[in-house]
Scaffold this motif. Structure first.
Motif, PDB file in Angstrom:
ATOM      1  N   ALA A 124       0.832  -1.206   0.000  1.00 55.33           N
ATOM      2  CA  ALA A 124       0.000   0.000   0.000  1.00 55.33           C
ATOM      3  C   ALA A 124       0.864   1.253   0.000  1.00 55.33           C
ATOM      4  O   ALA A 124       0.557   2.241  -0.695  1.00 55.33           O
ATOM      5  N   THR A 125       1.946   1.209   0.745  1.00 53.36           N
ATOM      6  CA  THR A 125       2.855   2.363   0.791  1.00 53.36           C
ATOM      7  C   THR A 125       3.479   2.607  -0.579  1.00 53.36           C
ATOM      8  O   THR A 125       3.577   3.755  -1.049  1.00 53.36           O
ATOM      9  N   TRP A 126       3.904   1.519  -1.228  1.00 58.95           N
ATOM     10  CA  TRP A 126       4.536   1.678  -2.553  1.00 58.95           C
ATOM     11  C   TRP A 126       3.545   2.225  -3.580  1.00 58.95           C
ATOM     12  O   TRP A 126       3.905   3.049  -4.424  1.00 58.95           O
ATOM     13  N   ILE A 127       2.279   1.743  -3.521  1.00 61.24           N
ATOM     14  CA  ILE A 127       1.265   2.221  -4.460  1.00 61.24           C
ATOM     15  C   ILE A 127       1.031   3.712  -4.265  1.00 61.24           C
ATOM     16  O   ILE A 127       0.942   4.488  -5.240  1.00 61.24           O
ATOM     17  N   GLU A 128       0.945   4.128  -2.996  1.00 58.84           N
ATOM     18  CA  GLU A 128       0.738   5.542  -2.719  1.00 58.84           C
ATOM     19  C   GLU A 128       1.920   6.376  -3.205  1.00 58.84           C
ATOM     20  O   GLU A 128       1.743   7.479  -3.757  1.00 58.84           O
ATOM     21  N   GLU A 129       3.123   5.866  -3.022  1.00 61.81           N
ATOM     22  CA  GLU A 129       4.307   6.601  -3.487  1.00 61.81           C
ATOM     23  C   GLU A 129       4.335   6.680  -5.009  1.00 61.81           C
ATOM     24  O   GLU A 129       4.707   7.717  -5.581  1.00 61.81           O
ATOM     25  N   ASP A 130       3.976   5.588  -5.686  1.00 63.87           N
ATOM     26  CA  ASP A 130       3.990   5.580  -7.161  1.00 63.87           C
ATOM     27  C   ASP A 130       2.938   6.522  -7.742  1.00 63.87           C
ATOM     28  O   ASP A 130       3.194   7.206  -8.738  1.00 63.87           O
ATOM     29  N   GLY A 132       1.484   9.102  -6.169  1.00 65.04           N
ATOM     30  CA  GLY A 132       1.790  10.482  -5.803  1.00 65.04           C
ATOM     31  C   GLY A 132       0.567  11.372  -5.824  1.00 65.04           C
ATOM     32  O   GLY A 132      -0.457  11.070  -5.186  1.00 65.04           O
ATOM     33  N   ASP A 133       0.667  12.466  -6.615  1.00 65.93           N
ATOM     34  CA  ASP A 133      -0.442  13.419  -6.677  1.00 65.93           C
ATOM     35  C   ASP A 133      -1.664  12.874  -7.392  1.00 65.93           C
ATOM     36  O   ASP A 133      -2.754  13.449  -7.306  1.00 65.93           O
ATOM     37  N   LYS A 134      -1.498  11.760  -8.106  1.00 64.29           N
ATOM     38  CA  LYS A 134      -2.633  11.182  -8.838  1.00 64.29           C
ATOM     39  C   LYS A 134      -3.585  10.445  -7.898  1.00 64.29           C
ATOM     40  O   LYS A 134      -4.693  10.074  -8.291  1.00 64.29           O
ATOM     41  N   LEU A 135      -3.138  10.214  -6.667  1.00 66.22           N
ATOM     42  CA  LEU A 135      -3.966   9.501  -5.693  1.00 66.22           C
ATOM     43  C   LEU A 135      -4.961  10.499  -5.087  1.00 66.22           C
ATOM     44  O   LEU A 135      -4.582  11.383  -4.322  1.00 66.22           O
ATOM     45  N   GLU A 136      -6.213  10.368  -5.451  1.00 68.59           N
ATOM     46  CA  GLU A 136      -7.223  11.308  -4.972  1.00 68.59           C
ATOM     47  C   GLU A 136      -8.590  10.638  -4.952  1.00 68.59           C
ATOM     48  O   GLU A 136      -8.775   9.527  -5.457  1.00 68.59           O
ATOM     49  N   GLY A 137      -9.550  11.333  -4.370  1.00 69.58           N
ATOM     50  CA  GLY A 137     -10.933  10.864  -4.360  1.00 69.58           C
ATOM     51  C   GLY A 137     -11.098   9.532  -3.643  1.00 69.58           C
ATOM     52  O   GLY A 137     -10.545   9.263  -2.582  1.00 69.58           O
ATOM     53  N   ASP A 138     -11.917   8.679  -4.273  1.00 72.23           N
ATOM     54  CA  ASP A 138     -12.226   7.369  -3.692  1.00 72.23           C
ATOM     55  C   ASP A 138     -10.980   6.502  -3.573  1.00 72.23           C
ATOM     56  O   ASP A 138     -10.871   5.698  -2.644  1.00 72.23           O
ATOM     57  N   THR A 139     -10.034   6.680  -4.517  1.00 75.56           N
ATOM     58  CA  THR A 139      -8.826   5.864  -4.466  1.00 75.56           C
ATOM     59  C   THR A 139      -8.031   6.156  -3.197  1.00 75.56           C
ATOM     60  O   THR A 139      -7.575   5.244  -2.507  1.00 75.56           O
ATOM     61  N   ARG A 140      -7.883   7.430  -2.854  1.00 72.53           N
ATOM     62  CA  ARG A 140      -7.168   7.804  -1.631  1.00 72.53           C
ATOM     63  C   ARG A 140      -7.918   7.273  -0.393  1.00 72.53           C
ATOM     64  O   ARG A 140      -7.313   6.784   0.548  1.00 72.53           O
ATOM     65  N   THR A 141      -9.276   7.403  -0.443  1.00 76.06           N
ATOM     66  CA  THR A 141     -10.072   6.914   0.685  1.00 76.06           C
ATOM     67  C   THR A 141      -9.899   5.412   0.861  1.00 76.06           C
ATOM     68  O   THR A 141      -9.728   4.908   1.985  1.00 76.06           O
ATOM     69  N   ASN A 142      -9.952   4.677  -0.251  1.00 71.80           N
ATOM     70  CA  ASN A 142      -9.830   3.223  -0.182  1.00 71.80           C
ATOM     71  C   ASN A 142      -8.442   2.790   0.289  1.00 71.80           C
ATOM     72  O   ASN A 142      -8.297   1.811   1.041  1.00 71.80           O
ATOM     73  N   MET A 143      -7.428   3.516  -0.137  1.00 64.89           N
ATOM     74  CA  MET A 143      -6.078   3.194   0.317  1.00 64.89           C
ATOM     75  C   MET A 143      -5.950   3.437   1.830  1.00 64.89           C
ATOM     76  O   MET A 143      -5.292   2.677   2.545  1.00 64.89           O
ATOM     77  N   GLY A 144      -6.594   4.503   2.284  1.00 69.01           N
ATOM     78  CA  GLY A 144      -6.592   4.774   3.729  1.00 69.01           C
ATOM     79  C   GLY A 144      -7.300   3.672   4.500  1.00 69.01           C
ATOM     80  O   GLY A 144      -6.841   3.242   5.569  1.00 69.01           O
ATOM     81  N   LEU A 145      -8.430   3.181   3.932  1.00 68.70           N
ATOM     82  CA  LEU A 145      -9.147   2.086   4.573  1.00 68.70           C
ATOM     83  C   LEU A 145      -8.301   0.809   4.586  1.00 68.70           C
ATOM     84  O   LEU A 145      -8.294   0.070   5.574  1.00 68.70           O
ATOM     85  N   LEU A 146      -7.580   0.574   3.485  1.00 69.43           N
ATOM     86  CA  LEU A 146      -6.733  -0.613   3.411  1.00 69.43           C
ATOM     87  C   LEU A 146      -5.660  -0.591   4.492  1.00 69.43           C
ATOM     88  O   LEU A 146      -5.455  -1.580   5.202  1.00 69.43           O
TER      89      LEU A 146
END
Length: 211
Positions: A124-130, A132-146
């Motif tokens: 999850a950390t690597w996905i968020e780093e890759d 970067g700024d493209k992580l937004e909306g539902d994707t950011r929320t879902n990553m936070g839930l993960l």
């Protein structure tokens, strides 16, 4: 008072020293404290007795109380006590085996979960780093839930080890907000769409031992 036991006729030759000793003490002090002795009835059967004596109007009064029923009760109680001790020992051994099995299960489960959970969190950390700024909306929320679910599973893994050792060490008593606990569990369960878990506002705060 002989209760059916004839003092003289029931006495065996080996009983005579006891009789002589009782009589000697009787002449010296005028009273004999009760002593236990086994005599024979006229039919030859042994009988446990409690023997005492006293002087009354210059006459020897001998009290021989039959203890057969008392001895039977004592023997029954001893047998019951031995049986209870054996059952307690068996239950203790079963509990010890159960505790060992629980320890092994908790250790294996904890060990097997540790690496996958760490891997998921790293991923999850690597996905968020890759992203970067493209992580937004539902994707950011879902990553936070993960990441939140991974942390809760890690907490459950730790709690599993603590539970396996509960009651075998010093416990710290702390306050537990049951409403907050229900809310945390509701997030972990993640009910399907259309279902909602709501904690009542008046749920109590309890004091409980924390392993």
């Amino acid at each position: 008072v002989t209760q059916g036991l004839n003092w003289r006729r029931a006495s065996r030759s080996e009983d005579q020293p006891l009789v002589d000793q009782l009589l000697q003490k009787l002449h010296g002090s005028g009273v004999i404290n009760p002593v236990e002795h086994i005599f024979l009835r006229q039919d030859g059967s042994p009988v446990p007795t409690m023997v005492s004596a006293a002087l009354s109007n210059q006459e020897h009064v001998v009290f021989v109380v039959d203890l057969s029923e008392l001895k039977q009760v004592q023997a029954a109680l001893q047998e019951l006590n031995n049986s209870l001790e054996e059952r307690v020992a068996e239950r203790t051994a079963e509990l010890e085996r159960s505790n060992r099995d629980l320890d092994r299960f908790a250790y294996v489960a904890s060990h097997d979960l540790k690496a996958p959970l760490r891997g998921i969190e790293n991923l999850a950390t690597w996905i968020e780093e890759d992203l970067g700024d493209k992580l937004e909306g539902d994707t950011r929320t879902n990553m936070g839930l993960l990441r939140s679910r991974v942390r809760r599973l890690e907490s459950l893994r730790t709690d599993l080890l603590a539970y396996s050792r509960a009651g075998r060490g010093e416990n710290v008593v702390r306050e537990v907000d049951t409403r907050a606990l229900v809310e945390e569990l509701a997030v972990l369960v993640s009910p399907p769409e259309g279902f909602r878990i709501t904690a009542a506002p008046d749920l109590p705060t309890l004091r409980a031992a924390q392993a």
